[in-house]
Motif scaffolding. Structure first.
Motif, short mmCIF file in Angstrom:
data_model
loop_
_atom_site.label_atom_id
_atom_site.label_comp_id
_atom_site.label_asym_id
_atom_site.label_seq_id
_atom_site.Cartn_x
_atom_site.Cartn_y
_atom_site.Cartn_z
N ASP A 18 -0.69 24.15 0.32
CA ASP A 18 -0.58 24.10 -1.13
C ASP A 18 0.89 24.02 -1.56
O ASP A 18 1.23 23.31 -2.50
CB ASP A 18 -1.24 25.31 -1.78
CG ASP A 18 -1.16 25.24 -3.29
OD1 ASP A 18 -1.62 24.23 -3.87
OD2 ASP A 18 -0.66 26.19 -3.91
N HIS A 82 -4.56 27.64 -4.90
CA HIS A 82 -3.33 27.16 -5.53
C HIS A 82 -2.51 28.36 -5.99
O HIS A 82 -3.05 29.33 -6.50
CB HIS A 82 -3.64 26.26 -6.72
CG HIS A 82 -4.32 25.00 -6.33
ND1 HIS A 82 -3.65 23.93 -5.77
CD2 HIS A 82 -5.63 24.63 -6.38
CE1 HIS A 82 -4.51 22.96 -5.52
NE2 HIS A 82 -5.71 23.36 -5.87
N CYS A 86 2.88 25.31 -5.94
CA CYS A 86 2.03 24.18 -5.56
C CYS A 86 2.86 22.91 -5.65
O CYS A 86 3.52 22.64 -6.65
CB CYS A 86 0.83 24.11 -6.51
SG CYS A 86 -0.13 22.59 -6.38
#
Length: 96
Positions: A18, A82, A86
């Motif tokens: 992520d 997330h 990110c």
């Protein structure tokens, strides 16, 4: 004990993906994809640390002409955790 360690490692790997994306497939964000809507969504998620609007961000990016499957799939993947940092959100906000 091994199952817990394995689950922890899977979670860590997902968080790293992520934040960093795929280092072997770097993504360049086209300037026209940085629409007011996309930037506003990214800023809201970044500030609130609440990322449930990622699929909406994917729609906004696609409306702006983004066809990059790495970006769109990342935003729409409901199994990906997330976090602040990110890579897609940071690209939109010019943080990386």
């Amino acid at each position: 004990m091994e199952a817990a360690t394995g689950a922890f490692n899977v979670t860590q790997a997902a968080l790293l993906r992520d934040i960093f994306g795929n280092p072997f497939r770097p993504v360049v964000l086209a300037p026209e994809w940085r629409t007011e809507t996309a930037r506003a969504l990214a800023a809201q998620m970044y500030e609130s640390r609440e990322f449930s609007a990622m699929p909406i961000l994917a729609d906004a990016l696609q409306d702006a002409g983004c066809e990059n499957t790495d970006i769109l799939n990342h935003c729409r993947d409901s199994t990906t955790p997330h976090v602040r940092g990110c890579w897609v959100v940071d690209l939109l906000l010019g943080k990386c």
